[in-house]
Scaffold this motif. Sequence first.
Motif, PDB file in Angstrom:
ATOM      1  N   LYS A  86       2.208 -46.140  13.533  1.00 16.99           N
ATOM      2  CA  LYS A  86       3.300 -46.129  14.153  1.00 16.99           C
ATOM      3  C   LYS A  86       4.724 -46.559  14.372  1.00 16.99           C
ATOM      4  O   LYS A  86       5.773 -46.132  14.455  1.00 16.99           O
ATOM      5  N   ASP A  87       4.642 -47.657  14.420  1.00 18.24           N
ATOM      6  CA  ASP A  87       5.583 -48.503  15.241  1.00 18.24           C
ATOM      7  C   ASP A  87       6.118 -48.866  13.064  1.00 18.24           C
ATOM      8  O   ASP A  87       6.582 -49.681  13.663  1.00 18.24           O
ATOM      9  N   PHE A  88       5.793 -48.814  12.228  1.00 17.60           N
ATOM     10  CA  PHE A  88       6.091 -48.644  10.637  1.00 17.60           C
ATOM     11  C   PHE A  88       7.934 -48.117  10.787  1.00 17.60           C
ATOM     12  O   PHE A  88       7.473 -47.016  11.132  1.00 17.60           O
ATOM     13  N   PRO A  89       7.955 -48.737  10.038  1.00 20.26           N
ATOM     14  CA  PRO A  89       9.222 -48.349   9.667  1.00 20.26           C
ATOM     15  C   PRO A  89       9.035 -46.762   9.194  1.00 20.26           C
ATOM     16  O   PRO A  89       8.506 -46.441   8.079  1.00 20.26           O
ATOM     17  N   ASN A  90      10.282 -45.870   9.316  1.00 19.65           N
ATOM     18  CA  ASN A  90      10.364 -43.885   8.430  1.00 19.65           C
ATOM     19  C   ASN A  90      10.138 -44.699   6.810  1.00 19.65           C
ATOM     20  O   ASN A  90      11.049 -45.704   6.543  1.00 19.65           O
ATOM     21  N   PRO A  91      10.515 -43.921   5.832  1.00 13.98           N
ATOM     22  CA  PRO A  91      10.905 -44.201   4.466  1.00 13.98           C
ATOM     23  C   PRO A  91      11.795 -44.316   4.022  1.00 13.98           C
ATOM     24  O   PRO A  91      12.108 -45.659   3.918  1.00 13.98           O
ATOM     25  N   LYS A  92      12.855 -43.970   5.326  1.00 15.02           N
ATOM     26  CA  LYS A  92      14.052 -43.987   4.925  1.00 15.02           C
ATOM     27  C   LYS A  92      15.063 -45.913   4.479  1.00 15.02           C
ATOM     28  O   LYS A  92      15.434 -46.527   4.773  1.00 15.02           O
ATOM     29  N   ASP A  93      14.489 -46.161   6.343  1.00 16.15           N
ATOM     30  CA  ASP A  93      14.986 -47.020   6.850  1.00 16.15           C
ATOM     31  C   ASP A  93      13.707 -48.305   5.916  1.00 16.15           C
ATOM     32  O   ASP A  93      14.114 -50.113   5.931  1.00 16.15           O
ATOM     33  N   PHE A  94      12.220 -48.224   5.792  1.00 14.70           N
ATOM     34  CA  PHE A  94      11.987 -49.366   4.915  1.00 14.70           C
ATOM     35  C   PHE A  94      12.827 -49.580   3.665  1.00 14.70           C
ATOM     36  O   PHE A  94      12.476 -50.697   3.046  1.00 14.70           O
TER      37      PHE A  94
ATOM     38  N   GLN B 187       6.333 -39.614  -2.094  1.00 11.05           N
ATOM     39  CA  GLN B 187       5.770 -38.760  -0.477  1.00 11.05           C
ATOM     40  C   GLN B 187       4.328 -38.331  -0.922  1.00 11.05           C
ATOM     41  O   GLN B 187       4.360 -37.461  -2.175  1.00 11.05           O
ATOM     42  N   LEU B 188       2.994 -38.920  -0.411  1.00 15.27           N
ATOM     43  CA  LEU B 188       2.351 -37.805  -1.134  1.00 15.27           C
ATOM     44  C   LEU B 188       1.029 -38.298   0.603  1.00 15.27           C
ATOM     45  O   LEU B 188       1.556 -38.471   1.702  1.00 15.27           O
ATOM     46  N   ASN B 189       0.440 -37.324   0.616  1.00 18.59           N
ATOM     47  CA  ASN B 189      -0.533 -37.322   2.064  1.00 18.59           C
ATOM     48  C   ASN B 189      -0.030 -36.269   2.699  1.00 18.59           C
ATOM     49  O   ASN B 189      -0.227 -36.757   3.803  1.00 18.59           O
ATOM     50  N   PHE B 190       1.094 -35.379   2.452  1.00 21.26           N
ATOM     51  CA  PHE B 190       1.646 -34.757   3.970  1.00 21.26           C
ATOM     52  C   PHE B 190       2.668 -35.531   4.375  1.00 21.26           C
ATOM     53  O   PHE B 190       2.631 -35.243   5.380  1.00 21.26           O
ATOM     54  N   GLY B 191       3.190 -36.306   3.366  1.00 23.72           N
ATOM     55  CA  GLY B 191       4.173 -37.219   3.951  1.00 23.72           C
ATOM     56  C   GLY B 191       3.796 -38.017   4.633  1.00 23.72           C
ATOM     57  O   GLY B 191       4.384 -39.430   5.355  1.00 23.72           O
ATOM     58  N   SER B 192       2.168 -38.998   4.781  1.00 27.01           N
ATOM     59  CA  SER B 192       1.719 -39.642   5.438  1.00 27.01           C
ATOM     60  C   SER B 192       1.819 -41.571   4.620  1.00 27.01           C
ATOM     61  O   SER B 192       1.324 -41.939   5.474  1.00 27.01           O
ATOM     62  N   VAL B 193       1.829 -40.716   4.229  1.00 31.39           N
ATOM     63  CA  VAL B 193       2.329 -42.038   2.088  1.00 31.39           C
ATOM     64  C   VAL B 193       2.659 -42.352   1.480  1.00 31.39           C
ATOM     65  O   VAL B 193       2.945 -41.097   1.308  1.00 31.39           O
ATOM     66  N   GLN B 194       3.662 -42.967   2.178  1.00 28.98           N
ATOM     67  CA  GLN B 194       4.624 -43.612   0.645  1.00 28.98           C
ATOM     68  C   GLN B 194       4.506 -44.084  -0.441  1.00 28.98           C
ATOM     69  O   GLN B 194       3.164 -45.384  -0.151  1.00 28.98           O
ATOM     70  N   LEU B 195       5.052 -43.752  -1.813  1.00 30.41           N
ATOM     71  CA  LEU B 195       4.344 -44.649  -2.900  1.00 30.41           C
ATOM     72  C   LEU B 195       6.412 -45.392  -3.005  1.00 30.41           C
ATOM     73  O   LEU B 195       6.660 -44.476  -3.728  1.00 30.41           O
ATOM     74  N   TYR B 196       6.540 -47.222  -3.101  1.00 32.67           N
ATOM     75  CA  TYR B 196       7.755 -47.346  -2.956  1.00 32.67           C
ATOM     76  C   TYR B 196       7.954 -48.257  -4.029  1.00 32.67           C
ATOM     77  O   TYR B 196       7.015 -48.831  -4.446  1.00 32.67           O
ATOM     78  N   ILE B 197       8.775 -47.697  -5.456  1.00 28.41           N
ATOM     79  CA  ILE B 197       8.942 -48.281  -6.367  1.00 28.41           C
ATOM     80  C   ILE B 197       9.914 -48.741  -6.575  1.00 28.41           C
ATOM     81  O   ILE B 197      11.193 -47.845  -6.345  1.00 28.41           O
TER      82      ILE B 197
END
Length: 150
Positions: free
Chosen positions: A85-93, A134-144
């Motif tokens: 919950k406290d981790f930044p959203n994908p755009k912010d990370f 975006q993986l697992n319906f948006g609950s996991v991201q792979l940043y390359i």
Amino acid sequence: ELFDGATMSFGIRNVPEREDALCQIHALLRPNAVFCVLEFSEPDPETSGILGYFARFFIRHVVPVVGGVLSGKPREYLHLQNSIKDFPNPKDFAELLQTLECDAEGNNVGGGKSNEDDNSRTGTGFFAVEEVRQLNFGSVQLYISESRHR
């Protein structure tokens, strides 16, 4: 010794000084080395649709209860839910990776002008994010990303 790549899975959200840790990783990479991060985040219901809503519900309510019961350690699974919950959203990370200002020794220093084509290890370092999957319906991201210098 410098490396051609590095990966981190499900760990950066638990690091209190994220920028410092990322700069330490950057210091160990050759220019244009690949850096991939696999990490949880809460799915955005607006972009993930109804399945993202269910994935968010699952992360917030099912994982802590079931994980706590099965492991006998409910506090650890409450921590998991809170850290997601406290981790930044994908755009912010992704923005954090791209706006890092790392010196060659791995210190977070700030300042500098972007020159993503510079192939040397001079100037301040950052990670140029090439893709966020975006993986697992948006609950996991792979940043390359690739290590770069300004």
